[in-house]
Design a protein around this motif. Structure first.
Motif, PDB file in Angstrom:
ATOM      1  N   ALA A 146     -47.949 -30.944 -36.906  1.00  0.00           N
ATOM      2  CA  ALA A 146     -46.742 -29.849 -37.151  1.00  0.00           C
ATOM      3  C   ALA A 146     -47.100 -29.240 -38.576  1.00  0.00           C
ATOM      4  N   LYS A 147     -46.174 -28.217 -38.822  1.00  0.00           N
ATOM      5  CA  LYS A 147     -46.346 -27.522 -40.027  1.00  0.00           C
ATOM      6  C   LYS A 147     -45.249 -27.976 -41.108  1.00  0.00           C
ATOM      7  N   MET A 148     -44.276 -28.459 -40.309  1.00  0.00           N
ATOM      8  CA  MET A 148     -42.915 -28.980 -41.250  1.00  0.00           C
ATOM      9  C   MET A 148     -42.218 -30.020 -40.138  1.00  0.00           C
ATOM     10  N   CYS A 165     -46.460 -37.587 -42.954  1.00  0.00           N
ATOM     11  CA  CYS A 165     -46.116 -36.238 -43.524  1.00  0.00           C
ATOM     12  C   CYS A 165     -47.148 -36.208 -44.927  1.00  0.00           C
ATOM     13  N   LYS A 168     -50.778 -35.923 -44.295  1.00  0.00           N
ATOM     14  CA  LYS A 168     -51.361 -34.453 -43.728  1.00  0.00           C
ATOM     15  C   LYS A 168     -50.654 -33.368 -44.503  1.00  0.00           C
ATOM     16  N   ASP A 169     -49.746 -33.755 -45.577  1.00  0.00           N
ATOM     17  CA  ASP A 169     -49.331 -32.592 -46.222  1.00  0.00           C
ATOM     18  C   ASP A 169     -48.278 -31.806 -45.677  1.00  0.00           C
ATOM     19  N   ILE A 170     -47.506 -32.559 -44.837  1.00  0.00           N
ATOM     20  CA  ILE A 170     -46.510 -31.661 -44.146  1.00  0.00           C
ATOM     21  C   ILE A 170     -45.041 -31.831 -44.928  1.00  0.00           C
TER      22      ILE A 170
END
Lengths: 191, 572
Positions: A146-148, A165, A168-170
């Motif tokens: 996911a991007k967010m 998150c 993965k820096d989400i």
């Protein structure tokens, strides 16, 4: 409190200001990153949760379509894929799917989204009740794509979403109730 | 002056906040870990139910001098307000009553009936859409029997009025209460149906979205409906102002119910079904409630197996019981129907000799794979619905009551302005027009319910029941074996890991298990040919049993309530 010590008062205000500021920063959605129209699908067949996501998108005035068992073909003309994470044995049964088939479907969908450069918004709207072995497998496998993510706070009591998150820096948006997701949705989609 | 005014305002605000707070059950503490086995204790009376406010309603009725029937009906009414997704006046059920004075056991059958316009092929003809027509359209609604059944029980065996029995339900519906995580999850699961049939503005959604845990659920329209019913009598539901609203709601969704169907509805009182297991006698409703019948079959088959030697939830134990369940499901497909219209070979099915015949077909080293009779359409395996109430009063009268609107939130259809949900019990009919359980005019669909009372040496020992659709008799069987053979306490027996399997069309289906059963056991079962389907550790798929055990030597009552739902006990 001794009201004749302005330095202490200023420091106190600054301290609480900092805490409030960090809290707001954590809760403030990032600038719009997603585009319309969006395809909403369930990852795990908790179909009620997917229906909630559709309603929230409608309330945010977004052009959304729900396809509970969507495939890569359904991504035609879509600009965002919303994956509603959450397993339901009842939902899987109703859809005539087993766990492996459902995971395969999502893998194919995610791969197609990647190929078409369609960003993924992950949502988890079932709260603490929609956590369990199978849901956690789905979260672990598909949240990183996911991007967010927008989730109910009560579903993140063990910090699983925060952990993934962060790694993965989400960007992660936590809301207390489903309806609270409408405002962030308005802000993260371009008009 | 300003300070005094400020203090006054704070006090006023605090009083207002407290007085407006939704009611919380005043029951004694429940365990912190909701799944930890916990027996509620009582000396004079006990109520077990699937919601604390309902159990409290029943307990208050007992304390105010009501008997077990009064308390059961008060609890049942309260469940309509507090657990509306599982039962209510738009549904039906079965009540087993033990009368201490005469030692008589009787059964009140208030199961829904098919409308007079029902036809055997009415669902088969819908082809691929038949599930929708059986569960979510107006054709899914059976003629409700709940109010007629409660009223019959109160008039014949109770001491209180309908108004007294409904008082707490009205209060709960009006004031509201914070919803539990269970309520919230079920509300989310059934969201699509509620949106479609009840609409965004329904009280069963919170501003058009499912309730989150802690949100306050109120149902003022139900409160008003119940007020009218207690003021004017149940005829207002069956023949008066409410009847046309029911018919209009059903017909607006392509249903077939008529005003005549409602006006003609009557509950019936029947003799209980009876059987034995290791010195205990079990009483349960006869068909069309089949939970008791198939439970007795299961216990008959298991009676001569060395269960203790195998060990509780051992591979051998699970294998043998699962195979027994599959053979019983083959019988279920073949024979079950409404005995008012269909001759069922009850004596043969309940005979110990017949159990031996089945037992002889079960091999220790592998699953049989085929199970005989699969003549009619396959048994459906999906429902998690219904609710159960158990009550014992100070005189020793007992009620075991299982009631339902079938699937959670029933059809999702709410007659305008009434606040109650209509059942989808027509889904319990077969889609096969040749089945003994095919829909026909005025027939009652076969039910899986099995409220029971168990007696030892002529004296009641236990009352038990559960929701859970097809899992009812297998779950009740496991609980009884846990108590009788493995010596567990009541709630330990209820909370223990469960499993379930069945056959459909004569073919073997998955063995569903709670994953608290350890992996080595599951591996051993796989080698015996079982395909394992993992459920949640405490999955309401397996029901939500409630029971009361009478420990005469200690002069106490133990209440057991299932943590798979929101079950609690309340004793005094």
């Amino acid at each position: 409190m001794d009201m004749h010590r302005p330095a202490e008062i200023i420091l106190t205000i600054l301290f609480f200001g900092l805490i409030a500021g960090s809290y707001l920063a954590a809760q403030t959605p990032p600038p719009p990153v997603f585009e319309q129209p969006l395809l909403v699908t369930s990852a795990g067949q908790s179909s009620g949760d997917a229906q909630i996501a559709l309603q929230l998108a409608k309330r945010a005035a977004l052009a959304a379509t729900l396809s509970k068992t969507g495939t890569g073909k359904d991504l035609e003309n879509q600009k965002t894929l919303v994956l509603v994470l959450g397993a339901s044995m009842k939902g899987l049964g109703s859809a005539g799917l087993d766990t492996n088939k459902e995971k395969e479907r999502i893998r194919e969908l995610v791969a197609e989204a990647k190929k078409k450069n369609i960003p993924i918004l992950a949502m988890h709207l079932g709260g603490g009740q929609r956590r369990g072995e199978l849901t956690d497998e789905i979260i672990n496998e598909f949240l990183p794509a996911a991007k967010m993510a927008i989730i109910l706070k009560s579903g993140n009591q063990d910090g699983l979403f925060t952990k993934i998150c962060k790694a993965k820096d989400i960007p992660l948006i936590e809301v207390d109730k489903s309806l609270d997701a409408v405002e962030p949705l308005k802000k993260i989609f371009k008009r | 002056m300003k300070r005094a005014a400020a203090i006054g305002f704070v006090v006023w605000a605090a009083v207002l906040a407290v007085s407006c707070r939704p009611p919380k059950a005043r029951l004694p503490g429940t365990p912190q870990d909701r799944h930890a086995p916990f027996n509620y204790i009582g000396a004079k009376g006990m109520v077990v139910a699937a919601h604390p406010l309902a159990a409290e309603a029943g307990l208050d009725m007992l304390k105010s001098g009501g008997n077990a029937v009064d308390a059961a009906v008060a609890t049942a009414f309260a469940l309509n307000a507090a657990e509306p997704f599982a039962s209510g006046i738009g549904g039906g059920g079965f009540m087993v009553v033990y009368l201490a004075a005469t030692k008589k056991v009787t059964v009140i059958n208030f199961r829904e009936k098919a409308p007079a316009a029902a036809a055997p092929a009415m669902f088969r003809d819908k082809g691929e859409k038949q599930a929708e027509w059986r569960q979510e359209r107006g054709t899914a609604v059976g003629v409700p029997g709940m109010l007629a059944g409660w009223d019959y029980a109160l008039v014949k065996y109770g001491t209180k009025s309908l108004a007294e029995a409904a008082a707490r339900a009205i209060e709960i519906a009006e004031t509201g209460f914070p919803v539990s995580p269970t309520f919230s999850q079920i509300n989310k699961d059934e969201y699509e149906k509620l949106l479609k049939n009840a609409g965004e503005g329904t009280c069963y959604l919170n501003g058009g979205i499912p309730y989150e845990p802690g949100d306050v659920f109120k149902n003022p329209e139900l409160a008003a409906t119940l007020r009218r019913i207690v003021r004017e009598g149940i005829d207002i539901f069956y023949k008066g102002d409410i009847a046309p609203k029911i018919v209009a709601a059903v017909r607006a969704k392509d249903g077939i119910m008529s005003l005549q169907d409602l006006a003609a509805y009557r509950p019936v009182e029947v003799e209980p079904l009876q059987g034995t297991y290791k010195g205990y006698t079990i009483y349960a409703p006869p068909p069309p409630a089949t939970g008791g019948l198939h439970l007795l079959q299961l216990l008959n088959i298991a009676e001569s197996w060395p269960l203790k030697d195998w060990g509780q939830n051992s591979p051998a134990y699970i294998h043998h019981l699962s195979e027994a369940m599959r053979f019983i499901f083959a019988d279920k497909e073949h024979y079950d129907g409404d005995p008012d219209f269909v001759a069922m070979p009850l004596a043969r099915l309940l005979a110990k000799e017949y159990a031996t015949e089945i037992r002889d077909k079960i091999r220790a080293d592998k699953a049989a794979g085929t199970y005989g009779y699969g003549k009619f359409d396959p048994v459906q395996d999906k429902k998690e619905n219904t609710t159960h109430v158990g009550v014992i009063d100070k005189d020793g009268n007992i009620v075991a009551l299982t009631q339902s609107i079938n699937d959670f939130f029933g059809t999702g259809i709410v007659p305008e302005g009434t606040g109650f949900l209509l059942n989808d019990h027509m889904a319990d009919f077969s889609t096969d027009p040749d089945s003994p359980n095919a829909p026909r005019p005025n027939r009652r669909p076969v039910s899986n319910m099995g409220p029971l009372i168990m007696v030892k040496d002529g004296r009641p020992f236990l009352t038990l029941g559960s929701p859970g659709g097809t899992r009812i008799f297998p779950s009740l069987g496991q609980i009884l074996i846990n108590i009788v053979d493995f010596g567990m306490s009541l709630d330990e027996a209820i909370e223990a890991p469960r499993f379930f399997s069945y056959s459909a069309d004569g073919r073997v289906r998955d063995l569903s298990v709670e994953p608290r059963i350890p992996e080595p056991t599951l591996a051993a079962l796989r080698t015996l040919g079982h395909k394992i389907a993992l459920k949640e550790p405490y999955d309401k798929y397996f029901g939500g049993a409630q029971g009361i055990m009478i420990l005469r030597d200690k002069k106490i009552l133990l209440g057991g309530a299932d943590s798979r739902r929101d079950g609690v006990g309340a004793g005094y």
